[in-house]
Design a protein around this motif. Structure first.
Motif, PDB file in Angstrom:
ATOM      1  N   PRO A   1       9.686 -33.802 -53.879  1.00  0.00           N
ATOM      2  CA  PRO A   1       9.632 -35.211 -53.478  1.00  0.00           C
ATOM      3  C   PRO A   1       8.225 -35.588 -53.043  1.00  0.00           C
ATOM      4  CG  PRO A   1      10.450 -33.888 -51.671  1.00  0.00           C
ATOM      5  CD  PRO A   1      10.247 -32.940 -52.822  1.00  0.00           C
ATOM      6  N   GLU A   2       8.051 -36.825 -52.553  1.00  0.00           N
ATOM      7  CA  GLU A   2       6.773 -37.172 -51.944  1.00  0.00           C
ATOM      8  C   GLU A   2       6.487 -36.191 -50.820  1.00  0.00           C
ATOM      9  OE1 GLU A   2       4.413 -40.874 -49.785  1.00  0.00           O
ATOM     10  OE2 GLU A   2       6.134 -41.283 -51.080  1.00  0.00           O
ATOM     11  N   THR A   3       5.244 -35.771 -50.716  1.00  0.00           N
ATOM     12  CA  THR A   3       4.898 -34.780 -49.704  1.00  0.00           C
ATOM     13  C   THR A   3       4.907 -35.419 -48.324  1.00  0.00           C
ATOM     14  OG1 THR A   3       2.556 -35.217 -50.091  1.00  0.00           O
ATOM     15  CG2 THR A   3       3.538 -33.399 -51.303  1.00  0.00           C
ATOM     16  N   VAL A   4       5.717 -34.859 -47.454  1.00  0.00           N
ATOM     17  CA  VAL A   4       5.889 -35.398 -46.108  1.00  0.00           C
ATOM     18  C   VAL A   4       5.861 -34.273 -45.070  1.00  0.00           C
ATOM     19  CG1 VAL A   4       7.428 -36.657 -44.571  1.00  0.00           C
ATOM     20  CG2 VAL A   4       7.269 -37.309 -46.966  1.00  0.00           C
ATOM     21  N   ALA A   5       6.623 -33.226 -45.349  1.00  0.00           N
ATOM     22  CA  ALA A   5       6.746 -32.102 -44.432  1.00  0.00           C
ATOM     23  C   ALA A   5       5.873 -30.943 -44.911  1.00  0.00           C
ATOM     24  CB  ALA A   5       8.208 -31.660 -44.346  1.00  0.00           C
ATOM     25  N   LEU A   6       5.710 -29.947 -44.059  1.00  0.00           N
ATOM     26  CA  LEU A   6       4.854 -28.817 -44.375  1.00  0.00           C
ATOM     27  C   LEU A   6       5.273 -28.134 -45.664  1.00  0.00           C
ATOM     28  CD1 LEU A   6       2.512 -26.983 -43.652  1.00  0.00           C
ATOM     29  CD2 LEU A   6       4.044 -25.732 -42.104  1.00  0.00           C
ATOM     30  N   GLU A   7       6.575 -27.963 -45.865  1.00  0.00           N
ATOM     31  CA  GLU A   7       7.010 -27.255 -47.074  1.00  0.00           C
ATOM     32  C   GLU A   7       6.680 -28.019 -48.348  1.00  0.00           C
ATOM     33  OE1 GLU A   7      10.791 -29.204 -45.288  1.00  0.00           O
ATOM     34  OE2 GLU A   7       8.992 -28.144 -44.568  1.00  0.00           O
ATOM     35  N   THR A   8       6.729 -29.347 -48.294  1.00  0.00           N
ATOM     36  CA  THR A   8       6.432 -30.096 -49.517  1.00  0.00           C
ATOM     37  C   THR A   8       4.932 -30.163 -49.802  1.00  0.00           C
ATOM     38  OG1 THR A   8       6.607 -32.184 -48.258  1.00  0.00           O
ATOM     39  CG2 THR A   8       8.553 -31.439 -49.479  1.00  0.00           C
ATOM     40  N   TYR A   9       4.100 -30.251 -48.751  1.00  0.00           N
ATOM     41  CA  TYR A   9       2.656 -30.169 -48.984  1.00  0.00           C
ATOM     42  C   TYR A   9       2.280 -28.793 -49.531  1.00  0.00           C
ATOM     43  CZ  TYR A   9       1.587 -34.627 -46.673  1.00  0.00           C
ATOM     44  OH  TYR A   9       1.495 -35.967 -46.358  1.00  0.00           O
TER      45      TYR A   9
ATOM     46  N   PHE B   1       3.842 -40.354 -38.241  1.00  0.00           N
ATOM     47  CA  PHE B   1       2.691 -40.161 -39.104  1.00  0.00           C
ATOM     48  C   PHE B   1       1.802 -39.041 -38.587  1.00  0.00           C
ATOM     49  CE2 PHE B   1      -1.620 -41.164 -40.702  1.00  0.00           C
ATOM     50  CZ  PHE B   1      -1.349 -40.972 -42.053  1.00  0.00           C
ATOM     51  N   ARG B   2       1.687 -38.882 -37.285  1.00  0.00           N
ATOM     52  CA  ARG B   2       0.930 -37.751 -36.740  1.00  0.00           C
ATOM     53  C   ARG B   2       1.544 -36.432 -37.181  1.00  0.00           C
ATOM     54  NH1 ARG B   2      -2.492 -38.037 -32.407  1.00  0.00           N
ATOM     55  NH2 ARG B   2      -1.493 -36.245 -31.407  1.00  0.00           N
ATOM     56  N   HIS B   3       2.866 -36.342 -37.198  1.00  0.00           N
ATOM     57  CA  HIS B   3       3.533 -35.117 -37.681  1.00  0.00           C
ATOM     58  C   HIS B   3       3.226 -34.903 -39.159  1.00  0.00           C
ATOM     59  CE1 HIS B   3       5.682 -33.924 -34.116  1.00  0.00           C
ATOM     60  NE2 HIS B   3       6.291 -35.101 -33.997  1.00  0.00           N
ATOM     61  N   ARG B   4       3.260 -35.988 -39.914  1.00  0.00           N
ATOM     62  CA  ARG B   4       2.954 -35.870 -41.341  1.00  0.00           C
ATOM     63  C   ARG B   4       1.505 -35.405 -41.537  1.00  0.00           C
ATOM     64  NH1 ARG B   4       3.556 -40.548 -46.099  1.00  0.00           N
ATOM     65  NH2 ARG B   4       3.133 -39.117 -47.840  1.00  0.00           N
ATOM     66  N   ARG B   5       0.596 -35.979 -40.790  1.00  0.00           N
ATOM     67  CA  ARG B   5      -0.810 -35.603 -40.907  1.00  0.00           C
ATOM     68  C   ARG B   5      -1.013 -34.140 -40.521  1.00  0.00           C
ATOM     69  NH1 ARG B   5      -5.700 -38.965 -37.968  1.00  0.00           N
ATOM     70  NH2 ARG B   5      -5.829 -37.165 -36.596  1.00  0.00           N
ATOM     71  N   ALA B   6      -0.329 -33.691 -39.484  1.00  0.00           N
ATOM     72  CA  ALA B   6      -0.438 -32.287 -39.076  1.00  0.00           C
ATOM     73  C   ALA B   6       0.034 -31.355 -40.187  1.00  0.00           C
ATOM     74  CB  ALA B   6       0.361 -32.050 -37.797  1.00  0.00           C
TER      75      ALA B   6
END
Length: 529
Positions: free
Chosen positions: A210-218, A273-278
């Motif tokens: 999916p769209e990258t949002v969480a650590l596993e998807t990035y 968004f801070r969580h996403r950026r992290a």
């Protein structure tokens, strides 16, 4: 120093994330024979980066199934010992350093070896091993000693590789040109879910996940890109220095402000968004040849830094996303936005701006080169003198910030200032001024803008942009995909715009669309035949 104390030094260095190289006759023998991995784990390739006079970073990340949904590459839930070695020859016979690191589960089985104690201005080769599995051999270099001026540096730079928009043939061609240093100026990957950013005729490849949002998807997205053989070839040919732009996190993000707030729990609050950026920063570190000191702290990660190539060049690698004021008027091209002229607007933040201006004052190098992300010179689409129509996402949206930096290198008597740029998916070559509204304002520097590796597909091949007629400092435009090769000497910097005629099918040849020269002490671009 006896062999026992030499081995102790290597062990201590590994614990600190820094390894001291030893004379080849005293290389400690280390093995990594306990991996127990039945299939090949170096599917994401190898890389080096961050060169300095006596070392560099070596990188790999183990993955058995690069696009596994959990982002961990199908690896077992344990740390894995990985041997690394550095030699003076491609056949790996004259080994000068060797050691063992652990690919740890908490960093997605990535390895970052920060090596010291090598010879300045020297070519080296390296590889990794775990169990019976051996990686390919990579080439890398140390920078010259601080007081030395080398005869030349071959540097290539690139940006914007959208996996869905084409094949990474340009990376392969870049590797075949054999640079000594590669700068990547952002949009190394794209965050979109499959099929949401579509080019005419349809995307030739698909994103996984999916769209990258969480650590596993990035992590999964980075692994999908890193598994590409053409990208692996470019990483293996030379050390890289990387900076992000927006798509490594979220399109057009600015500090703690996402592109929009209507994307569900992706961007609906600052905290989300801070969580996403992290998560994005953690995955970026894990997948790049960065120093362990670059390890992010939650949603913060310092990537602006300086790489010196002896007395020949300073590379000021910048971050124009993490500290900028939010874009005005909805991010895009807008007319007559007076707020963009405000004295307190910044695209760099105060601390980075001071760092850059101080770097200009302290520089003794022949060339000061800014490796950054977004269009620097003024680019006004409106021909009327009483109207301006500019991009809020580039430096035109931060006019005072641009003026302070440009005036800063003028005031510091920087000998040759060159700005390198990505982001816009087109080639440009521009003269830089302090004041673009004054026709008599002198040229004080140059900007070279590289096109994309694939983003927006094949391109038209056009070399005509109508805005050049009333923006005379814009000297060249081209709509192809590719990269830029430069050769830097004490007398001149030459730039070749290397282009491919197609990327939606693999294997395109490369050619030079245009060449420019910047002569030492003579601001501005000179076309080369």
């Amino acid at each position: 120093m006896d062999n026992i104390s030499r081995r102790t030094l290597i062990s201590a260095g590994l614990g600190a994330g820094i390894v001291a190289a030893l004379p080849s006759a005293a290389v400690a023998v280390s093995t990594a024979d306990d991996a127990g991995l039945r299939t090949y784990p170096f599917t994401l390739g190898i890389a080096s980066g961050e060169p300095w006079p006596d070392g560099f970073v070596l990188w790999t990340r183990l993955a058995l199934n690069p696009v596994a949904d959990d982002g961990l590459g199908g690896m077992p839930a344990r740390n894995v010992a990985v041997q690394w070695e550095v030699a003076e020859d491609e056949g790996m016979r004259r080994v000068v350093a060797r050691g063992v690191e652990h690919a740890r589960i908490e960093t997605a089985h990535s390895v970052h070896v920060e090596l010291r104690g090598l010879r300045p201005g020297h070519e080296y080769f390296y590889r990794f091993r775990t169990g019976r599995h051996v990686s390919p051999v990579g080439r890398t270099l140390t920078t010259p000693a601080p007081h030395e001026t080398p005869a030349a540096l071959a540097m290539a730079f690139a940006s914007c590789a959208q996996y869905e928009h084409g094949y990474f043939t340009a990376y392969r061609r870049l590797a075949e040109d054999h640079p000594d240093l590669v700068l990547h100026l952002g949009d190394y990957l794209y965050e979109y879910k499959k099929g949401s950013y579509v080019i005419g005729g349809g995307n030739p490849r698909d994103h996984e996940g999916p769209e990258t949002v969480a650590l596993e998807t990035y992590r999964q997205r980075h692994a999908q890109y890193k598994a590409d053989a053409d990208l692996q070839a470019a990483h293996a040919i030379a050390p890289w220095a990387v900076v992000w732009d927006d798509h490594e996190v979220d399109n057009n993000w600015a500090d703690e402000v996402p592109e929009n707030s209507d994307a569900g729990q992706l961007n609906d609050t600052t905290e989300h968004f801070r969580h996403r950026r992290a998560a994005a920063f953690q995955a970026y570190y894990e997948n790049m040849p960065l120093r362990p000191s670059s390890l992010p702290a939650g949603p913060d990660m310092k990537i602006y830094r300086r790489i010196q190539w002896g007395q020949l060049a300073n590379f000021h690698m910048m971050d124009t996303r993490q500290y900028r004021d939010d874009q005005l008027a909805g991010d895009g091209w807008k007319k007559n936005v007076a707020e963009r002229l405000a004295e307190d607007r910044t695209i760099t933040g105060a601390e980075q701006e001071k760092w850059l201006l101080d770097g200009f004052k302290d520089s003794t190098q022949r060339w000061d080169i800014l490796g950054q992300q977004v269009f620097f010179a003024e680019r006004d689409r409106a021909q009327a003198l009483d109207v301006d129509d500019v991009s809020m996402d580039g430096w035109d949206g931060y006019v005072s910030s641009r003026r302070r930096i440009t005036q800063g290198w003028v005031d510091a008597n920087v000998r040759n200032a060159v700005v390198l740029t990505g982001d816009v998916h087109r080639n440009w070559a521009n003269d830089v001024k302090v004041d673009y509204k004054d026709p008599a304002s002198p040229v004080v520097g140059s900007e070279l803008v590289c096109t994309s590796i694939t983003s927006t597909g094949n391109g038209t091949g056009s070399t005509i942009d109508p805005t050049m007629a009333w923006n005379p400092h814009l000297k060249f435009y081209n709509d192809n995909r590719g990269y830029v090769n430069t050769r830097i000497t004490k007398d001149a910097m030459t730039a070749d715009f290397r282009v491919l005629d197609h990327v939606t099918t693999p294997g395109a040849p490369v050619s030079t669309k245009a060449s420019f020269e910047i002569r030492d002490g003579v601001p501005g671009l000179q076309a080369r035949s």
